[in-house]
Design a protein around this motif. Structure first.
Motif, mmCIF file in Angstrom:
data_model
loop_
_atom_site.group_PDB
_atom_site.id
_atom_site.type_symbol
_atom_site.label_atom_id
_atom_site.label_comp_id
_atom_site.label_asym_id
_atom_site.label_seq_id
_atom_site.Cartn_x
_atom_site.Cartn_y
_atom_site.Cartn_z
ATOM 1 N N ASP A 16 0.827 -1.209 0.000
ATOM 2 C CA ASP A 16 0.000 0.000 0.000
ATOM 3 C C ASP A 16 0.862 1.260 0.000
ATOM 4 O O ASP A 16 2.089 1.210 0.173
ATOM 5 C CB ASP A 16 -0.918 0.017 1.225
ATOM 6 N N SER A 17 0.175 2.381 -0.161
ATOM 7 C CA SER A 17 0.835 3.683 -0.125
ATOM 8 C C SER A 17 0.262 4.513 1.012
ATOM 9 O O SER A 17 -0.865 4.302 1.453
ATOM 10 C CB SER A 17 0.624 4.421 -1.446
ATOM 11 N N LEU A 18 1.056 5.491 1.433
ATOM 12 C CA LEU A 18 0.646 6.399 2.505
ATOM 13 C C LEU A 18 1.386 7.707 2.294
ATOM 14 O O LEU A 18 2.548 7.706 1.855
ATOM 15 C CB LEU A 18 1.014 5.794 3.858
ATOM 16 N N ARG A 19 0.734 8.815 2.593
ATOM 17 C CA ARG A 19 1.418 10.104 2.511
ATOM 18 C C ARG A 19 1.389 10.776 3.872
ATOM 19 O O ARG A 19 0.312 11.017 4.427
ATOM 20 C CB ARG A 19 0.777 11.026 1.474
ATOM 21 N N LEU A 20 2.561 11.064 4.361
ATOM 22 C CA LEU A 20 2.694 11.797 5.613
ATOM 23 C C LEU A 20 2.826 13.289 5.325
ATOM 24 O O LEU A 20 3.391 13.674 4.313
ATOM 25 C CB LEU A 20 3.917 11.324 6.388
ATOM 26 N N SER A 21 2.307 14.094 6.244
ATOM 27 C CA SER A 21 2.441 15.540 6.145
ATOM 28 C C SER A 21 3.066 16.072 7.422
ATOM 29 O O SER A 21 2.910 15.480 8.501
ATOM 30 C CB SER A 21 1.072 16.200 5.944
ATOM 31 N N CYS A 22 3.730 17.192 7.281
ATOM 32 C CA CYS A 22 4.336 17.873 8.427
ATOM 33 C C CYS A 22 4.081 19.362 8.257
ATOM 34 O O CYS A 22 4.618 19.983 7.338
ATOM 35 C CB CYS A 22 5.818 17.573 8.492
ATOM 36 N N ASP A 73 6.049 22.179 0.158
ATOM 37 C CA ASP A 73 5.266 23.268 -0.404
ATOM 38 C C ASP A 73 5.523 24.476 0.482
ATOM 39 O O ASP A 73 4.911 24.614 1.554
ATOM 40 C CB ASP A 73 3.783 22.894 -0.432
ATOM 41 N N ASN A 74 6.432 25.321 0.047
ATOM 42 C CA ASN A 74 6.811 26.470 0.877
ATOM 43 C C ASN A 74 5.659 27.450 1.067
ATOM 44 O O ASN A 74 5.601 28.159 2.072
ATOM 45 C CB ASN A 74 8.026 27.174 0.283
ATOM 46 N N ALA A 75 4.736 27.503 0.119
ATOM 47 C CA ALA A 75 3.589 28.408 0.238
ATOM 48 C C ALA A 75 2.636 27.947 1.344
ATOM 49 O O ALA A 75 1.937 28.761 1.949
ATOM 50 C CB ALA A 75 2.852 28.497 -1.077
ATOM 51 N N LYS A 76 2.618 26.636 1.597
ATOM 52 C CA LYS A 76 1.726 26.076 2.619
ATOM 53 C C LYS A 76 2.474 25.704 3.898
ATOM 54 O O LYS A 76 1.886 25.151 4.821
ATOM 55 C CB LYS A 76 1.018 24.829 2.071
ATOM 56 N N ASN A 77 3.779 25.969 3.937
ATOM 57 C CA ASN A 77 4.589 25.596 5.105
ATOM 58 C C ASN A 77 4.415 24.126 5.461
ATOM 59 O O ASN A 77 4.257 23.765 6.636
ATOM 60 C CB ASN A 77 4.233 26.463 6.320
ATOM 61 N N THR A 78 4.448 23.285 4.440
ATOM 62 C CA THR A 78 4.180 21.874 4.656
ATOM 63 C C THR A 78 5.212 20.999 3.960
ATOM 64 O O THR A 78 5.604 21.265 2.824
ATOM 65 C CB THR A 78 2.774 21.504 4.170
ATOM 66 N N LEU A 79 5.604 19.966 4.662
ATOM 67 C CA LEU A 79 6.521 18.955 4.165
ATOM 68 C C LEU A 79 5.737 17.662 3.985
ATOM 69 O O LEU A 79 4.825 17.371 4.775
ATOM 70 C CB LEU A 79 7.644 18.737 5.181
#
Length: 123
Positions: A16-22, A73-79
């Motif tokens: 499976d796949s998974l996407r983590l966010s920070c 995504d530097n515009a969203k401050n998210t990794l």
């Protein structure tokens, strides 16, 4: 100093796949090189991905290369960490971390850490 918060972990099956966010709050996100680390209880924390603050240059260890993709995504401050073809050995607590170094490669190069998000891969 930045504050970090991970999300997106869970229980998935092998393959499976998974996407983590920070999400990152505080001083300018784009000023930091970011990394993802993981840790299994009782073992050393393992460095699994890095994206530089300049030109978003990425690095992965052989254990995840070709399966994991780090992005920002530097515009969203998210990794992000996109994880594909997950294996049981990917089971761990995953942490995001921020560094003022251009190309940090050891744990002490990272000055800020999130609380972690658990990923479990099991059939």
């Amino acid at each position: 100093q930045v504050q970090l918060a991970e999300s997106g972990g869970g229980l998935v099956q092998p393959g499976d796949s998974l996407r983590l966010s920070c999400t990152v709050s505080g001083p300018t996100f784009s000023d930091y090189t970011m990394g993802w680390w993981r840790q299994v209880s009782g073992k050393e924390r393992e460095f699994v991905a890095r994206i530089s603050r300049i030109q978003s240059i990425t690095w992965y260890p052989e254990s995840v290369k070709g399966r994991f993709t780090i992005s920002r995504d530097n515009a969203k401050n998210t990794l992000y960490l996109q994880m594909n073809n997950l294996k049981s050995e990917d089971t761990a607590m995953y942490f995001c971390a921020a560094s003022i170094h251009d190309f940090p490669y050891i744990r002490s190069h990272f000055l800020s850490w999130g609380q972690g998000t658990q990923v479990a891969v099991s059939s």
